[in-house]
Design a protein around this motif. Structure first.
Motif, short mmCIF file in Angstrom:
data_model
loop_
_atom_site.label_atom_id
_atom_site.label_comp_id
_atom_site.label_asym_id
_atom_site.label_seq_id
_atom_site.Cartn_x
_atom_site.Cartn_y
_atom_site.Cartn_z
N ASP A 169 0.84 -1.21 0.00
CA ASP A 169 0.00 0.00 0.00
C ASP A 169 0.87 1.26 0.00
OD1 ASP A 169 0.19 -1.65 2.50
OD2 ASP A 169 -0.17 0.27 3.46
N GLY A 170 1.96 1.22 0.78
CA GLY A 170 2.83 2.40 0.84
C GLY A 170 3.45 2.71 -0.51
N SER A 191 -0.31 -5.60 -2.23
CA SER A 191 -0.54 -6.30 -0.96
C SER A 191 -0.85 -5.21 0.06
CB SER A 191 0.71 -7.07 -0.52
OG SER A 191 0.97 -8.14 -1.38
N ASN A 245 -1.57 -4.29 3.22
CA ASN A 245 -1.57 -4.87 4.57
C ASN A 245 -1.86 -3.82 5.64
OD1 ASN A 245 0.79 -3.43 4.72
ND2 ASN A 245 2.14 -5.20 4.95
N TRP A 266 -0.56 -1.13 6.59
CA TRP A 266 0.50 -0.35 7.21
C TRP A 266 1.71 -0.24 6.29
CZ3 TRP A 266 -0.06 2.27 11.74
CH2 TRP A 266 -1.17 1.94 12.52
N ALA A 267 2.37 0.91 6.33
CA ALA A 267 3.68 1.08 5.70
C ALA A 267 4.62 1.49 6.84
CB ALA A 267 3.62 2.16 4.62
MG LIG Z 1 1.96 -2.06 3.67
#
Ligand SMILES: [Mg+2]
Ligand SMILES: Cc1ncc(C[n+]2csc(CCOP(=O)(O)OP(=O)(O)O)c2C)c(N)n1
Length: 358
Positions: free
Chosen positions: A162-163, A189, A191, A193-194
């Motif tokens: 995502d980041g 993916s 998830n 959080w980055a």
């Molecule tokens: Mg992430």
């Protein structure tokens, strides 16, 4: 005023968190044998991941990025790819690399700081891990352009988090892929959080899938903890790209159950409640429950399989730890076609074990 464009983003899921089927399964995946195989691969990936963390904690591996909770993305994408396709992985895709045939010993070597681990025996044309966030996306467009120019029915698969979708190089790659209608599938993916940046602070967009729409191609979302949804939707995207119809993006909604890496402590920036909720959604539990319900899986089968996973992982650990270390001067290999003078001098120093007067 007139409406000039309108977009939708689909979300696909087949199993809910309890393993209850929420819609008819796609024909190719409505097969207990196939689903058992996918569950086995996810269990194997988790076993590998657990051991990698143990090795790091005991000083036998370098910093490691766990894929705990994200196994369905890797195994689902692995199921959708063909051998001749090319994977460009980010750093958390061990489940997928294993599904592609990369050997566990090679993965341990890589995470142990030994580049021989990136020179995997198979699949020879898959790319090494990209630690640089999103830095491999332009390469994916390049690989896909090569396939297109050569008329090869192959697809490049680019995995990132995502980041990474906030990175310019990711958007540049997607833009070119759209303009040139390249055979590439981008898989996010997501998830949540980055490192310590939550999804909500990553982008104001309602979905990350819609970023593809700005680049002129379809982006859709799947429950990334549902391996059936990942395998099916990524499979459709691959078929689309392989048939010369251009790129696609699939955003897989999942959750990073572990720390960012072994040098992170996620408890400093997220709550226990959030993580407990995410454990309820994790991918193995739901497929296990679905297959147990139909009699295709059970405790005894799982115990047997886990024993085999453990034997395979332990053998890979032995092979990794017993491999003679590389000669120190190989540090200079593979950097330049012709080593610059200054580095030749340093290489000499390393080879002779002497001091560098310069
Ligand atoms: Mg992430
Ligand atoms: C270009 C670049 N910037 C910063 C970093 C440091 N870094 C490593 S992982 C990471 C976060 C990546 O988040 P995401 O893309 O969501 O992937 P995840 O770690 O969640 O799998 C950052 C900022 C890096 N490796 N590369």
């Amino acid at each position: 005023m007139s409406l000039v464009a309108e977009f939708t983003v689909d979300h696909t899921a087949y199993l809910d968190a309890e393993g209850k089927q929420v819609q008819p399964l796609p024909a190719a995946l409505d097969d207990q044998g196939v689903l058992v195989e996918l569950l086995k691969q996810m269990l194997l990936a988790r076993c590998f991941d657990t051991k990698a963390i143990e090795l790091q904690r005991t000083g036998q591996l370098g910093t490691y990025a766990s894929c705990l909770g994200q196994e369905a993305v890797g195994v689902g994408v692995g199921h959708a790819m063909r051998t001749e396709d090319v994977l460009l992985p980010a750093f958390r895709e061990h489940a997928l690399q294993l599904a592609r045939g990369v050997h566990m010993t090679e993965l341990f070597l890589y995470w142990g700081g030994d580049e021989r681990g990136s020179d995997f025996a198979v699949p020879r044309q898959d790319f090494p891990v990209s630690i640089t966030v999103g830095g491999h996306a332009p390469h994916a467009a390049g690989v896909a352009l090569a396939f297109k120019l050569r008329g090869e029915p192959r697809v490049a698969v680019c995995m990132f988090g995502d980041g990474a979708t906030s990175k310019g190089d990711v958007y540049e790659a997607m833009n070119l892929a759209g303009v040139w209608q390249l055979p590439v599938v981008f898989v996010v993916s997501n998830n949540q959080w980055a490192i310590s940046t939550p999804r909500a602070e990553q982008s104001a967009a309602a979905t990350l899938a819609q970023k593809a729409i700005a680049a002129g191609f379809r982006g859709e979302q799947v429950d990334g903890n549902d391996v059936i949804a990942v395998a099916h939707v990524v499979g459709e995207a691959m078929a689309h790209a392989r048939n010369g119809k251009g790129p696609r993006l699939v955003e897989c909604l999942t959750y990073r159950l572990g720390d960012h890496t072994t040098v992170d402590d996620a408890a400093r920036y997220r709550s226990d409640e959030e993580v407990s909720r995410a454990w309820h959604e994790e991918p193995l539990r739901r497929l296990r429950s679905f297959l147990t319900g139909s009699g295709a899986w059970g405790q005894e089968t799982e115990d047997d399989w886990l024993q085999r996973c453990s034997d395979e992982v332990n053998q890979a650990v032995d092979d990794y730890l017993n491999l003679p270390a590389r000669a120190p001067e190989t540090l200079f290999d593979c950097l330049f076609e012709t080593l610059p003078e200054g580095l030749v001098a340093q290489q000499q120093v390393v080879m002779t074990g002497g001091a560098d007067d310069g």
